[in-house]
Write a protein that holds these residues in place. Structure first.
Motif, short mmCIF file in Angstrom:
data_model
loop_
_atom_site.label_atom_id
_atom_site.label_comp_id
_atom_site.label_asym_id
_atom_site.label_seq_id
_atom_site.Cartn_x
_atom_site.Cartn_y
_atom_site.Cartn_z
N ASP A 90 63.18 106.18 29.68
CA ASP A 90 63.38 106.21 28.49
C ASP A 90 62.66 105.07 27.62
N ALA A 91 61.67 105.25 26.63
CA ALA A 91 61.22 104.12 25.98
C ALA A 91 61.99 103.84 24.77
N ASP A 92 63.03 105.06 24.53
CA ASP A 92 63.84 104.55 23.09
C ASP A 92 65.01 103.89 23.69
N CYS A 93 65.02 102.74 24.05
CA CYS A 93 66.46 102.35 24.65
C CYS A 93 66.77 100.91 23.99
N ASP A 94 68.02 100.68 24.09
CA ASP A 94 68.62 99.15 23.44
C ASP A 94 68.33 98.46 24.43
N LYS A 95 67.47 97.30 23.89
CA LYS A 95 67.19 96.19 24.85
C LYS A 95 68.00 95.17 25.13
N SER A 96 69.26 95.29 24.42
CA SER A 96 70.34 94.24 24.30
C SER A 96 71.47 94.35 25.43
N LYS A 97 71.42 95.81 25.93
CA LYS A 97 72.57 96.06 26.65
C LYS A 97 72.37 95.28 28.18
N PRO A 98 73.66 94.82 28.67
CA PRO A 98 73.88 94.35 29.96
C PRO A 98 73.88 95.26 31.03
N PHE A 99 73.45 94.82 32.26
CA PHE A 99 73.51 95.74 33.45
C PHE A 99 72.71 97.00 33.38
N THR A 100 71.50 96.89 32.77
CA THR A 100 70.71 98.09 32.36
C THR A 100 69.53 97.98 33.18
N ASP A 101 69.10 99.04 33.83
CA ASP A 101 67.92 99.06 34.53
C ASP A 101 66.55 99.12 33.87
N TYR A 102 66.28 98.07 33.35
CA TYR A 102 64.93 97.83 32.37
C TYR A 102 63.96 97.77 33.32
N VAL A 103 62.65 98.52 32.70
CA VAL A 103 61.46 98.69 33.41
C VAL A 103 60.26 98.12 32.56
N GLN A 104 59.42 97.34 33.38
CA GLN A 104 58.09 96.90 32.69
C GLN A 104 56.99 97.83 33.31
N THR A 105 56.17 98.31 32.55
CA THR A 105 55.19 99.32 32.90
C THR A 105 53.68 98.76 32.67
N SER A 106 52.72 99.41 33.11
CA SER A 106 51.38 98.90 32.54
C SER A 106 51.02 99.23 31.12
N GLU A 107 51.74 99.95 30.35
CA GLU A 107 51.43 100.25 29.09
C GLU A 107 52.75 100.65 28.25
N PRO A 108 52.95 99.96 27.35
CA PRO A 108 54.21 100.46 26.53
C PRO A 108 54.21 101.85 26.00
N GLU B 250 51.76 103.30 34.98
CA GLU B 250 52.28 102.80 36.22
C GLU B 250 53.44 101.90 36.13
N PHE B 251 54.22 101.95 37.16
CA PHE B 251 55.34 101.16 37.23
C PHE B 251 55.14 99.70 37.49
N LYS B 252 55.56 98.56 37.06
CA LYS B 252 55.30 97.19 37.60
C LYS B 252 56.42 96.56 38.13
N LYS B 253 57.76 96.46 37.35
CA LYS B 253 58.64 95.96 37.83
C LYS B 253 59.97 96.50 37.12
N MET B 254 61.08 96.43 37.86
CA MET B 254 62.46 96.77 37.17
C MET B 254 63.36 95.49 37.73
N SER B 255 64.43 95.37 36.54
CA SER B 255 65.21 94.32 36.60
C SER B 255 66.30 94.46 35.30
N THR B 256 67.53 93.77 35.60
CA THR B 256 68.68 93.84 34.58
C THR B 256 68.39 93.03 33.55
N ASP B 257 67.68 91.94 34.02
CA ASP B 257 67.29 90.90 33.10
C ASP B 257 65.83 90.46 32.87
N LEU B 258 65.16 91.51 32.40
CA LEU B 258 63.60 91.34 32.03
C LEU B 258 63.69 90.45 30.51
N GLU B 259 62.85 89.93 30.26
CA GLU B 259 62.20 89.32 29.25
C GLU B 259 61.98 90.61 28.14
N ILE B 260 62.76 90.48 26.95
CA ILE B 260 62.50 91.38 25.99
C ILE B 260 61.21 92.01 25.64
#
Length: 432
Positions: free
Chosen positions: A315-333, A346-356
């Motif tokens: 979901d590209a329309d997400c709240d980037k400030s929520k804790p414990f969220t499975d945030y994803v970094q991709t090859s292109e926003p 393409e998927f790059k990385k997933m984490s709950t504490d990615l840089e915004i």
């Protein structure tokens, strides 16, 4: 001859015009000729229970009580089984006057379209035999069609209406069509692809009293549990091979037509351990989903047609400030241009504490593998299972491990789903 139970004919001239359209200008049929029609019908009926109703239009055409009573009596003597007395006033005045003089000499039917505010008990007091609420279903359908058409026009899309209208299956069911099963085999999105589904539903959840004795996946949304709703969505696309990984309160998960895998160590393990227990159900076309999510059916329809080894929904329309969220970094926003061209990155990385600045979306808990992807996932599960912390690992660890050597495709969405993690989410889910 057509095996109908009865017929209602009215004393108007052909062609028929609606009674509420300039009724005073509509001439009535000749009374004697109309009586002949009633007699002809009664003389030729094939079943003694066949009913002939004579509809009286004297009030509609402005003739008044005298003409109405004269015609009604003539129709009764001609053999009509009931008299339908019609009026376009917004009060019961015409009907009350008629019933007082009629004195219950024969069954009377009314159509209270205009005088809808009159209590039904009043009709009973007047000895009226039958009330017909004649056109509210079709008027309701017009309102619904206007609303749906307006939504489609505004959105230039079906995304926000598909889950609010009857399914094609429901249309077939109402028709009683024998070809329903054949049509499902031919037209449902999952047809011929041998797709199965694994639902990870072992956790208890943390919604207080709501999850004290039952797992979160059994919380009711609009009368159905999260699990039932999700199973229905999969079934409606033609996916009937469903495996549920149970854990907390497993004895309460008793849906028919599903397979169960039990994670009896749910209290000390995460969802990756549940997936590991169900690894034998990861096949050539498998969709994996979390048991506490709801999503609109178009997301699943789109995912079914993806052919990459592994495809995940973000979901590209997400709240980037929520804790414990499975945030994803991709090859292109996400961008409108990207969406118009392909919408896959393409998927790059997933984490709950990615840089915004690195957050491109949130993993919604829905992904798919093909035969190649199934092999990749099973190998990654086997490798991770040797790790000392495996029991506490999540899908974050799985995807990050796979991404070291393999590509994972990402399909963007914007909204149209919810992860029920709070009472606020529960309220929102009721409107999804």
């Amino acid at each position: 001859q057509r095996n109908v139970a009865g017929v209602c004919i009215e004393d108007k001239l052909f062609p028929k015009t609606n009674s509420f359209i300039n009724g005073e200008a509509q001439p009535l049929a000749d009374m004697d000729e109309f009586c002949g029609k009633i007699k002809a019908a009664k003389d030729t009926q094939l079943d003694e229970d066949f009913v002939v109703v004579a509809r009286l239009e004297a009030f509609i055409s402005g003739w008044g009580l005298g003409e109405a009573l004269k015609r009604a009596e003539a129709y009764r003597l001609a053999g009509a089984d009931a008299i339908l007395c019609h009026s376009k006033k917004n009060t019961l005045a015409d009907i009350e006057a008629f019933m007082k003089e009629w004195d219950n000499r024969h069954p009377v039917i009314i159509v209270p379209t205009k005088y809808y505010a009159v209590p039904t008990e009043r009709y009973r007091d007047l000895k009226i035999s039958l009330a017909i609420w004649a056109n509210h279903n079709i008027r309701t359908s017009i309102t619904a069609m206007q609303k749906t058409t307006r939504q489609i026009f505004m959105d230039q899309s079906l995304i926000n209406v598909e889950d609010k209208v009857a399914s094609v299956n429901e249309v077939f069911r109402l028709q009683g069509a024998d070809e329903l099963e054949a049509a499902e085999d031919k037209y449902l999105p999952a047809t011929g692809q041998n797709i199965n589904n694994i639902i990870l539903a072992a956790s208890q959840g943390n919604l207080g009293e709501l999850t004290k004795e039952s797992p979160k996946t059994l919380i009711k949304i609009n009368g159905k549990s999260l699990l039932e709703t999700q199973v229905d969505i999969f079934n409606q696309t033609g996916i009937k091979d469903i495996t549920v990984v149970r854990g907390f309160g497993k004895e309460k998960i008793k849906l028919s037509n599903i397979k169960n895998v039990d994670n009896d160590e749910f209290a000390s393990t995460k969802e990756l351990y549940s997936l590991f227990l169900a690894k034998d159900h990861i096949k050539e076309h498998t969709i994996v989903s979390y048991g506490d999510i709801l999503f609109k059916s178009y997301i699943l329809n789109d995912l079914i047609h993806e052919n990459d080894p592994i495809t995940m929904i973000i979901d590209a329309d997400c709240d980037k400030s929520k804790p414990f969220t499975d945030y994803v970094q991709t090859s292109e926003p996400y961008s409108k241009l990207l969406y118009a061209q392909n919408n896959k990155v393409e998927f790059k990385k997933m984490s709950t504490d990615l840089e915004i600045s690195d957050i491109h979306g949130e993993f919604i808990g829905l992904w798919k593998v093909n035969a190649q992807g199934a092999k990749i996932v099973k190998e990654a599960l086997q490798k991770l299972s040797q790790h000392k912390d495996f029991r506490q690992m999540t899908c974050i660890d799985l995807f990050n491990e796979i991404a070291k050597t393999q590509k994972i495709a990402v399909c963007y969405i914007k909204g149209s789903w919810i992860d029920v993690d709070s009472l606020f989410d529960l309220q929102t889910a009721n409107s999804l």
